[in-house]
Design an enzyme around this catalytic site. Structure first.
Site, PDB file in Angstrom:
ATOM      1  N   GLU A 141     -34.199  50.321 -34.763  1.00 32.10           N
ATOM      2  CA  GLU A 141     -34.966  51.531 -35.107  1.00 32.10           C
ATOM      3  C   GLU A 141     -36.415  51.427 -34.642  1.00 32.10           C
ATOM      4  O   GLU A 141     -37.331  51.862 -35.332  1.00 32.10           O
ATOM      5  CB  GLU A 141     -34.929  51.766 -36.624  1.00 32.10           C
TER       6      GLU A 141
HETATM    7  C1  LIG Z   1     -27.211  45.184 -34.671  1.00 37.10           C
HETATM    8  C2  LIG Z   1     -27.890  46.253 -33.886  1.00 37.10           C
HETATM    9  C3  LIG Z   1     -27.645  47.587 -34.193  1.00 37.10           C
HETATM   10  C4  LIG Z   1     -28.250  48.600 -33.445  1.00 37.10           C
HETATM   11  N1  LIG Z   1     -27.942  49.919 -33.697  1.00 37.10           N
HETATM   12  C5  LIG Z   1     -28.335  50.876 -32.813  1.00 37.10           C
HETATM   13  C6  LIG Z   1     -27.845  52.220 -32.904  1.00 37.10           C
HETATM   14  O1  LIG Z   1     -27.091  52.575 -33.808  1.00 37.10           O
HETATM   15  N2  LIG Z   1     -28.230  53.097 -31.941  1.00 37.10           N
HETATM   16  C7  LIG Z   1     -29.054  52.754 -30.925  1.00 37.10           C
HETATM   17  O2  LIG Z   1     -29.329  53.595 -30.074  1.00 37.10           O
HETATM   18  N3  LIG Z   1     -29.569  51.487 -30.821  1.00 37.10           N
HETATM   19  C8  LIG Z   1     -29.217  50.551 -31.743  1.00 37.10           C
HETATM   20  N4  LIG Z   1     -29.703  49.263 -31.637  1.00 37.10           N
HETATM   21  C9  LIG Z   1     -30.649  48.953 -30.585  1.00 37.10           C
HETATM   22  C10 LIG Z   1     -32.048  48.675 -31.107  1.00 37.10           C
HETATM   23  O3  LIG Z   1     -32.634  49.840 -31.599  1.00 37.10           O
HETATM   24  C11 LIG Z   1     -32.831  48.032 -29.948  1.00 37.10           C
HETATM   25  O4  LIG Z   1     -32.328  46.720 -29.805  1.00 37.10           O
HETATM   26  C12 LIG Z   1     -34.326  47.999 -30.185  1.00 37.10           C
HETATM   27  O5  LIG Z   1     -34.839  49.300 -30.151  1.00 37.10           O
HETATM   28  C13 LIG Z   1     -35.072  47.142 -29.160  1.00 37.10           C
HETATM   29  O6  LIG Z   1     -34.649  47.415 -27.860  1.00 37.10           O
HETATM   30  P1  LIG Z   1     -34.201  46.214 -26.894  1.00 37.10           P
HETATM   31  O7  LIG Z   1     -33.197  45.413 -27.657  1.00 37.10           O
HETATM   32  O8  LIG Z   1     -33.762  46.794 -25.612  1.00 37.10           O
HETATM   33  O9  LIG Z   1     -35.490  45.353 -26.699  1.00 37.10           O
HETATM   34  P2  LIG Z   1     -36.633  45.593 -25.603  1.00 37.10           P
HETATM   35  O10 LIG Z   1     -37.020  47.030 -25.598  1.00 37.10           O
HETATM   36  O11 LIG Z   1     -36.208  44.990 -24.320  1.00 37.10           O
HETATM   37  O12 LIG Z   1     -37.830  44.763 -26.203  1.00 37.10           O
HETATM   38  C14 LIG Z   1     -37.899  43.318 -26.125  1.00 37.10           C
HETATM   39  C15 LIG Z   1     -39.173  42.851 -26.811  1.00 37.10           C
HETATM   40  O13 LIG Z   1     -40.315  43.397 -26.149  1.00 37.10           O
HETATM   41  C16 LIG Z   1     -41.135  44.071 -27.071  1.00 37.10           C
HETATM   42  N5  LIG Z   1     -41.740  45.253 -26.452  1.00 37.10           N
HETATM   43  C17 LIG Z   1     -41.134  46.192 -25.704  1.00 37.10           C
HETATM   44  N6  LIG Z   1     -42.012  47.132 -25.332  1.00 37.10           N
HETATM   45  C18 LIG Z   1     -43.192  46.793 -25.856  1.00 37.10           C
HETATM   46  C19 LIG Z   1     -44.501  47.351 -25.837  1.00 37.10           C
HETATM   47  N7  LIG Z   1     -44.760  48.497 -25.221  1.00 37.10           N
HETATM   48  N8  LIG Z   1     -45.477  46.700 -26.483  1.00 37.10           N
HETATM   49  C20 LIG Z   1     -45.238  45.549 -27.134  1.00 37.10           C
HETATM   50  N9  LIG Z   1     -44.040  44.978 -27.192  1.00 37.10           N
HETATM   51  C21 LIG Z   1     -43.024  45.589 -26.566  1.00 37.10           C
HETATM   52  C22 LIG Z   1     -40.217  44.486 -28.230  1.00 37.10           C
HETATM   53  O14 LIG Z   1     -40.935  44.670 -29.430  1.00 37.10           O
HETATM   54  C23 LIG Z   1     -39.270  43.295 -28.275  1.00 37.10           C
HETATM   55  O15 LIG Z   1     -39.819  42.270 -29.046  1.00 37.10           O
HETATM   56  C24 LIG Z   1     -29.145  48.251 -32.413  1.00 37.10           C
HETATM   57  C25 LIG Z   1     -29.418  46.901 -32.127  1.00 37.10           C
HETATM   58  C26 LIG Z   1     -28.785  45.915 -32.840  1.00 37.10           C
HETATM   59  C27 LIG Z   1     -29.054  44.491 -32.467  1.00 37.10           C
END
Ligand SMILES: Cc1cc2nc3c(=O)[nH]c(=O)nc-3n(C[C@H](O)[C@H](O)[C@H](O)COP(=O)(O)OP(=O)(O)OC[C@H]3O[C@@H](n4cnc5c(N)ncnc54)[C@H](O)[C@@H]3O)c2cc1C
Length: 598
Positions: free
Chosen positions: A443
């Site tokens: 989220e």
């Molecule tokens: C168990 C689980 C359930 C989930 N459920 C859903 C769901 O129902 N629907 C859905 O759509 N998604 C869902 N997600 C996805 C979740 O919302 C994303 O994993 C999350 O938004 C982060 O995206 P990412 O994993 O691609 O990380 P990335 O976006 O690749 O980020 C990696 C790291 O970089 C940091 N970062 C990225 N951009 C910036 C910035 N501009 N400034 C500072 N730091 C930054 C982040 O904080 C993080 O620490 C789920 C994930 C999991 C693991």
């Protein structure tokens, strides 16, 4: 085995004694008739459902997990989940705060908020199946066409169908502007969607007969980036004109994630293979529409951590009273035993009180947020609706990030209270820690929440909304400033209020010169403002308790409230000084480190 007792007295305290929700909602025609007895009765029954139906499935669900049949793409939730969901639907629980126009019971969101806290304490993974439906319901209620509302809202309200949010793709999570799923317009006005979504919570399961996926995708002529994203409604089964279910749609689960916690919730890789969907809201305005769901989900995630904090605390407290190890430093306490219960040790008490304070502060914040949402949606005066919406927007990233960071710390402390036994599965404590971890990530990660708070919600309007919250603080300081009994709570709160004004200006000024300064300060900034918010609520809770005691109450409940507030201000609140120092260290120590990070 862990146990769970719904904290009904604590909820009633916050609802009726601190926020007077019944009086506050009198002005809203939809809720004018709601009374305290009704709220209490609903929560009592809701607590029974949570403790007696959802909670007994928490450990077994974690151990069993979900299974995918690769041939049919069907996912089975762990044993008992489907039956518990049927009971939930039969009890009318999904409809609690839904619109009566679609079959809902029309109770205020504050009631649903408390009910969901108990469900989250009982079983976070199970609760996510119905939990996401609420966000989908709200999104469609706000942005759906008349036909979409008529077809889908009654089924989401009854719980016969559940909802999902499909945003994330393998190459894009935080940066949704990168998403690639395509939506091709069809001659009949529908769209065919092709692409892959990952990490979709409750994306496929056997609890409900249909699943309503809300999917972000791009139209063929869409501008690049986040301005070219549209929102589509894609049902698992097509819905015929008479409302009955038709053929399977081209959206299915291609794989299940194996993960650290919430094992019993199906985290699905979803394949869209020419799936038929309809547009929700305007083309290319999908993110705005989805924000309704995301905001609801952010409060929901904060509530997940509140639930885990509460249940972990309850179990750690009873263990600490029972487990005997060593003698108290200040002399033997349990003379009849070979050692004292570990609750005599100061540091064990600190861990317990930390969890207790985070639960009580979190409950106050989320109840306040839900009340703001009720006013935003139902108050007859434009100004009240607008002010409530603005304040809620400010508090949402705090409710998400502050509560989930606190929740992880609290569950960790509670695990620690158990020593080695906390690391062993049978006590259930390690599951609370594992389950709590995801809340800081999904989220919008907590870093992203802090950027939202500082960049958009505070600096984005030159601190105007933060000043509005500051006025609430100032009014309380004014009211209690000369009350000696309140000084230990009011003085630090007033002090932090003043410091935050200066601190915000400093960060804003540095940010104008170098935007990395905002990124470097955002996370500690959110925690500082989180403490201002908690400080305000703890002072209000202490005010109620002080008045009750002054009026002659000898109920130990009020003494406990004062002691917890005292602990909070003495031991947790002071971290604001360190946090401000960290933020003031600026971006250089992070950015001029190419050699260190080579
Ligand atoms: C168990 C689980 C359930 C989930 N459920 C859903 C769901 O129902 N629907 C859905 O759509 N998604 C869902 N997600 C996805 C979740 O919302 C994303 O994993 C999350 O938004 C982060 O995206 P990412 O994993 O691609 O990380 P990335 O976006 O690749 O980020 C990696 C790291 O970089 C940091 N970062 C990225 N951009 C910036 C910035 N501009 N400034 C500072 N730091 C930054 C982040 O904080 C993080 O620490 C789920 C994930 C999991 C693991």
């Amino acid at each position: 085995m862990p146990t769970y007792n719904p904290p009904l007295r604590d909820m009633q305290f916050v609802l009726h004694e601190v926020f007077n929700v019944v009086d506050e909602l009198k002005a809203c025609p939809k809720h004018a008739e709601v009374d305290a007895d009704t709220i209490n009765a609903v929560l009592e029954e809701g607590g029974k459902f949570a403790a007696e139906v959802a909670f007994p499935l928490n450990i077994s669900g974690d151990e069993e997990g979900c299974t995918l049949d690769r041939a049919t793409h069907e996912v089975k939730a762990p044993k008992g989940f489907k039956e518990a969901y049927a009971q939930y639907v039969q009890g009318g629980w999904p409809a609690l705060s839904c619109d009566p126009d679609y079959g809902g019971q029309g109770l205020p969101f504050v009631v649903n908020q408390c009910f969901y806290e108990m469900l989250n304490s009982a079983n976070q993974a199970w609760t996510m199946y119905p939990g996401l439906s609420h966000g989908a319901y709200e999104c469609l209620h706000a942005h759906g066409s008349a036909e979409q509302k008529a077809t889908f809202l009654p089924k989401l309200t009854s719980g016969e169908w559940t909802g999902t949010m499909c945003l994330t793709e393998p190459h894009c999570g935080t940066d949704l502007g990168l998403l690639r799923t395509k939506a091709e317009p069809q001659a009949d006005g529908s769209y065919r969607l092709t692409g892959q979504k990952i990490f979709i919570s409750a994306g496929e399961h056997d609890l409900a007969e249909n699943i309503v996926h809300l999917v972000l995708a791009r139209l063929p002529d869409a501008p690049a980036g986040s301005k070219g994203i549209s929102l589509f409604l894609v049902p698992k089964f097509h819905v015929k004109a008479d409302g009955s279910l038709g053929e399977r749609n081209g959206i299915y689960c291609g794989g299940l994630e194996h993960k650290m916690g919430i094992h019993a919730n199906a985290t699905c890789q979803m394949v869209l293979d020419g799936a038929v969907g309809t547009l929700v809201g305007q083309p290319n305005k999908g993110l705005q529409a989805m924000f309704v769901m995301m905001n609801a989900a952010r409060l929901g995630v904060g509530n997940q951590s509140l639930g885990l904090t509460e249940v972990a605390f309850q179990n750690a407290l009873s263990y600490a009273k029972d487990r005997i190890q060593m003698r108290s430093l200040s002399g033997t306490k349990a003379k009849d035993k070979p050692a004292d219960p570990i609750i005599v040790h100061p540091d064990v008490r600190k861990m317990l009180l930390t969890a207790k304070a985070y639960a009580e502060g979190g409950r106050a914040l989320l109840t306040f947020c839900a009340l703001l949402l009720d006013k935003e949606l139902n108050h007859p005066e434009d100004k009240v609706r607008k002010d409530s919406a603005e304040l809620l927007a400010l508090l949402t990233p705090i409710a998400k990030a502050f509560l989930t960071d606190n929740g992880f710390e609290a569950t960790n402390h509670c695990q620690q209270v158990f020593g080695g036994h906390g690391y062993i599965k049978e006590w259930g404590m390690e599951q609370f820690v594992r389950d709590a971890r995801i809340n800081m990530i999904y989220e919008g990660t907590n870093t992203v929440q802090s950027l939202d708070l500082l960049g958009r919600k505070v600096l984005g309007n030159q601190g105007a909304t933060l000043k509005k919250f500051g006025k609430l603080v100032a009014a309380l300081v004014e009211e209690e400033g000369v009350n000696e009994k309140m000084a230990e709570f009011i003085n630090p709160l007033a002090g932090l209020g003043e410091q935050i004004t200066k601190f915000t200006m400093e960060v804003g000024f540095k940010g104008l010169q170098n935007p990395d300064e905002v990124g470097a300060a955002a996370v500690p900034y959110l925690r500082v403002v989180g403490h201002l918010v908690f400080g305000y609520f703890f002072a209000r809770m202490a005010q109620v308790a002080t008045r009750a005691i002054a009026a002659g109450s000898t109920d130990p409940f009020y003494t406990a409230k004062l002691q917890t507030a005292r602990f909070y201000f003495a031991r947790l609140f002071p971290e604001t000084a360190t946090l401000m120092r960290q933020a003031r260290a600026g971006s250089r120590v992070l950015m001029d480190t190419d050699a260190a990070l080579a």
